[in-house]
Scaffold this motif. Sequence first.
Motif, mmCIF file in Angstrom:
data_model
loop_
_atom_site.group_PDB
_atom_site.id
_atom_site.type_symbol
_atom_site.label_atom_id
_atom_site.label_comp_id
_atom_site.label_asym_id
_atom_site.label_seq_id
_atom_site.Cartn_x
_atom_site.Cartn_y
_atom_site.Cartn_z
ATOM 1 N N VAL A 142 -0.878 5.446 9.203
ATOM 2 C CA VAL A 142 0.241 5.150 9.726
ATOM 3 C C VAL A 142 0.846 6.256 8.401
ATOM 4 O O VAL A 142 0.669 6.544 7.394
ATOM 5 C CB VAL A 142 0.609 3.805 9.650
ATOM 6 C CG1 VAL A 142 2.336 3.592 9.003
ATOM 7 C CG2 VAL A 142 0.315 2.682 10.392
ATOM 8 N N LYS A 143 2.131 7.037 9.096
ATOM 9 C CA LYS A 143 3.062 7.387 8.310
ATOM 10 C C LYS A 143 4.036 7.165 8.445
ATOM 11 O O LYS A 143 4.711 6.517 9.762
ATOM 12 C CB LYS A 143 2.889 9.062 9.272
ATOM 13 C CG LYS A 143 4.126 9.805 7.949
ATOM 14 C CD LYS A 143 4.342 11.565 8.941
ATOM 15 C CE LYS A 143 5.268 10.861 9.555
ATOM 16 N NZ LYS A 143 5.366 12.999 10.771
ATOM 17 N N VAL A 144 4.785 6.563 7.345
ATOM 18 C CA VAL A 144 6.267 6.499 7.542
ATOM 19 C C VAL A 144 7.224 6.788 6.793
ATOM 20 O O VAL A 144 6.733 7.625 5.467
ATOM 21 C CB VAL A 144 6.165 4.742 5.817
ATOM 22 C CG1 VAL A 144 7.755 4.310 6.271
ATOM 23 C CG2 VAL A 144 5.510 3.779 6.962
ATOM 24 N N ALA A 145 8.193 7.550 7.199
ATOM 25 C CA ALA A 145 8.690 8.254 7.086
ATOM 26 C C ALA A 145 10.529 7.660 6.346
ATOM 27 O O ALA A 145 11.113 7.309 7.684
ATOM 28 C CB ALA A 145 9.250 9.466 8.001
ATOM 29 N N VAL A 146 10.967 8.890 4.929
ATOM 30 C CA VAL A 146 12.746 7.669 5.253
ATOM 31 C C VAL A 146 13.530 9.165 5.478
ATOM 32 O O VAL A 146 13.044 10.047 4.972
ATOM 33 C CB VAL A 146 12.514 7.174 3.864
ATOM 34 C CG1 VAL A 146 12.717 8.173 2.814
ATOM 35 C CG2 VAL A 146 13.647 6.572 3.706
ATOM 36 N N VAL A 151 0.733 -1.724 -0.444
ATOM 37 C CA VAL A 151 -0.091 0.008 0.108
ATOM 38 C C VAL A 151 0.829 1.659 0.247
ATOM 39 O O VAL A 151 1.799 0.794 0.081
ATOM 40 C CB VAL A 151 -1.153 0.256 1.016
ATOM 41 C CG1 VAL A 151 -1.620 -1.200 1.356
ATOM 42 C CG2 VAL A 151 0.229 0.418 2.397
ATOM 43 N N GLY A 152 -0.049 2.624 -0.222
ATOM 44 C CA GLY A 152 1.132 3.687 -0.012
ATOM 45 C C GLY A 152 0.882 4.042 -1.703
ATOM 46 O O GLY A 152 0.997 3.160 -2.229
ATOM 47 N N ALA A 188 17.252 5.323 6.965
ATOM 48 C CA ALA A 188 16.436 5.249 8.236
ATOM 49 C C ALA A 188 15.226 5.228 8.137
ATOM 50 O O ALA A 188 14.781 6.479 7.038
ATOM 51 C CB ALA A 188 16.875 5.817 9.434
ATOM 52 N N VAL A 189 13.839 4.165 8.648
ATOM 53 C CA VAL A 189 12.551 4.814 8.541
ATOM 54 C C VAL A 189 11.874 4.652 9.495
ATOM 55 O O VAL A 189 12.710 4.154 11.220
ATOM 56 C CB VAL A 189 11.576 3.548 8.334
ATOM 57 C CG1 VAL A 189 10.514 3.587 8.118
ATOM 58 C CG2 VAL A 189 12.062 3.048 6.417
ATOM 59 N N ALA A 190 10.754 5.871 10.110
ATOM 60 C CA ALA A 190 10.468 5.943 11.353
ATOM 61 C C ALA A 190 9.068 5.553 10.549
ATOM 62 O O ALA A 190 8.449 6.063 10.032
ATOM 63 C CB ALA A 190 10.353 7.254 11.680
ATOM 64 N N VAL A 191 7.783 5.108 11.370
ATOM 65 C CA VAL A 191 6.808 4.986 11.333
ATOM 66 C C VAL A 191 6.336 5.429 12.818
ATOM 67 O O VAL A 191 6.411 4.955 13.580
ATOM 68 C CB VAL A 191 6.691 3.390 11.716
ATOM 69 C CG1 VAL A 191 5.148 3.435 11.313
ATOM 70 C CG2 VAL A 191 7.438 2.964 10.718
ATOM 71 N N HIS A 192 4.914 5.911 12.290
ATOM 72 C CA HIS A 192 4.161 7.096 13.567
ATOM 73 C C HIS A 192 2.372 6.483 13.358
ATOM 74 O O HIS A 192 2.269 6.313 12.185
ATOM 75 C CB HIS A 192 4.094 8.165 13.484
ATOM 76 C CG HIS A 192 2.855 9.363 14.168
ATOM 77 N ND1 HIS A 192 2.247 10.081 14.578
ATOM 78 C CD2 HIS A 192 2.277 9.472 15.437
ATOM 79 C CE1 HIS A 192 1.430 10.248 14.886
ATOM 80 N NE2 HIS A 192 2.381 9.840 16.011
ATOM 81 N N HIS A 193 1.649 5.729 14.213
ATOM 82 C CA HIS A 193 0.564 5.407 14.040
ATOM 83 C C HIS A 193 -0.525 6.366 14.800
ATOM 84 O O HIS A 193 -0.156 6.134 16.283
ATOM 85 C CB HIS A 193 0.774 3.892 14.703
ATOM 86 C CG HIS A 193 -1.675 3.469 14.863
ATOM 87 N ND1 HIS A 193 -1.567 2.777 15.575
ATOM 88 C CD2 HIS A 193 -2.203 4.083 14.370
ATOM 89 C CE1 HIS A 193 -3.079 2.487 15.235
ATOM 90 N NE2 HIS A 193 -3.426 3.160 14.370
ATOM 91 N N ASP A 194 -0.569 7.365 13.905
ATOM 92 C CA ASP A 194 -1.475 8.286 15.136
ATOM 93 C C ASP A 194 -3.129 7.280 14.883
ATOM 94 O O ASP A 194 -3.753 7.841 14.340
ATOM 95 C CB ASP A 194 -2.006 9.409 13.722
ATOM 96 C CG ASP A 194 -2.432 10.729 14.408
ATOM 97 O OD1 ASP A 194 -3.175 10.178 14.999
ATOM 98 O OD2 ASP A 194 -2.596 11.825 13.176
ATOM 99 N N VAL A 202 1.849 8.643 3.880
ATOM 100 C CA VAL A 202 0.548 8.483 4.864
ATOM 101 C C VAL A 202 -0.686 7.332 4.135
ATOM 102 O O VAL A 202 -0.917 8.152 3.229
ATOM 103 C CB VAL A 202 0.463 9.672 5.066
ATOM 104 C CG1 VAL A 202 -1.233 8.989 6.322
ATOM 105 C CG2 VAL A 202 1.363 10.804 5.301
ATOM 106 N N VAL A 203 -1.118 6.444 5.009
ATOM 107 C CA VAL A 203 -1.922 5.232 4.538
ATOM 108 C C VAL A 203 -2.788 5.431 6.291
ATOM 109 O O VAL A 203 -2.850 5.189 6.919
ATOM 110 C CB VAL A 203 -1.514 3.702 4.113
ATOM 111 C CG1 VAL A 203 -0.338 4.138 3.182
ATOM 112 C CG2 VAL A 203 -0.503 3.820 5.312
ATOM 113 N N PRO A 204 -3.987 4.839 5.505
ATOM 114 C CA PRO A 204 -4.963 4.836 6.516
ATOM 115 C C PRO A 204 -5.327 3.309 7.218
ATOM 116 O O PRO A 204 -4.644 2.437 6.145
ATOM 117 C CB PRO A 204 -6.669 4.757 5.439
ATOM 118 C CG PRO A 204 -6.537 5.205 4.368
ATOM 119 C CD PRO A 204 -4.482 4.900 4.340
#
Length: 163
Positions: free
Chosen positions: A53-57, A25-26, A96-102, A74-76
């Motif tokens: 969910v936001k995935v940032a590189v 997805v994404g 590096a990847v940082a993931v945030h679940h809002d 950003v994906v729902p």
Amino acid sequence: MSITRLLFAASLLAAMATAAPARVVGSDAQACLTGKPSMLVRVSGLKKPSGTVKVAVYAAEGYLAKRGKLRKVVVPVHSTAPMDVCIAVPKAGQYAVAVHHDLNGNGDKDPNDGGGYSGNPRLSITNLKPPFGKTAVRVGATPRHVTVVLLYRNGLSIRPVNG
């Protein structure tokens, strides 16, 4: 498309069909499906089927800085099942990847939200930002598989939902 990329894409699709309940997805999904430099991030351990969910590189320079991310996707969230989120990278290198679940989808980082990093470093209330060296992964000319187990605040500790 080169034969190497075709073979990679075929093996990626076959592996995902047998080992993964998630689909890619994404907005960058095509980068992974066509074998371009990217990261296929398996996000697991979602606390609730809500929010985004936001995935940032990041590269080493700009790592975790406010405007340091190279790209974000950003994906729902509709399920607590693992999600395979593709994020493209500019070229082969270390990222590096940082993931945030809002959890509530408000765009802010709230205390109940979850998060995690490539390399799955241990986090604590006093150590929420691990060094680049603990989260960096090498990405080649084709997608790199990375698993991120989300961590959530539980009292004074930060841990996986089932941990």
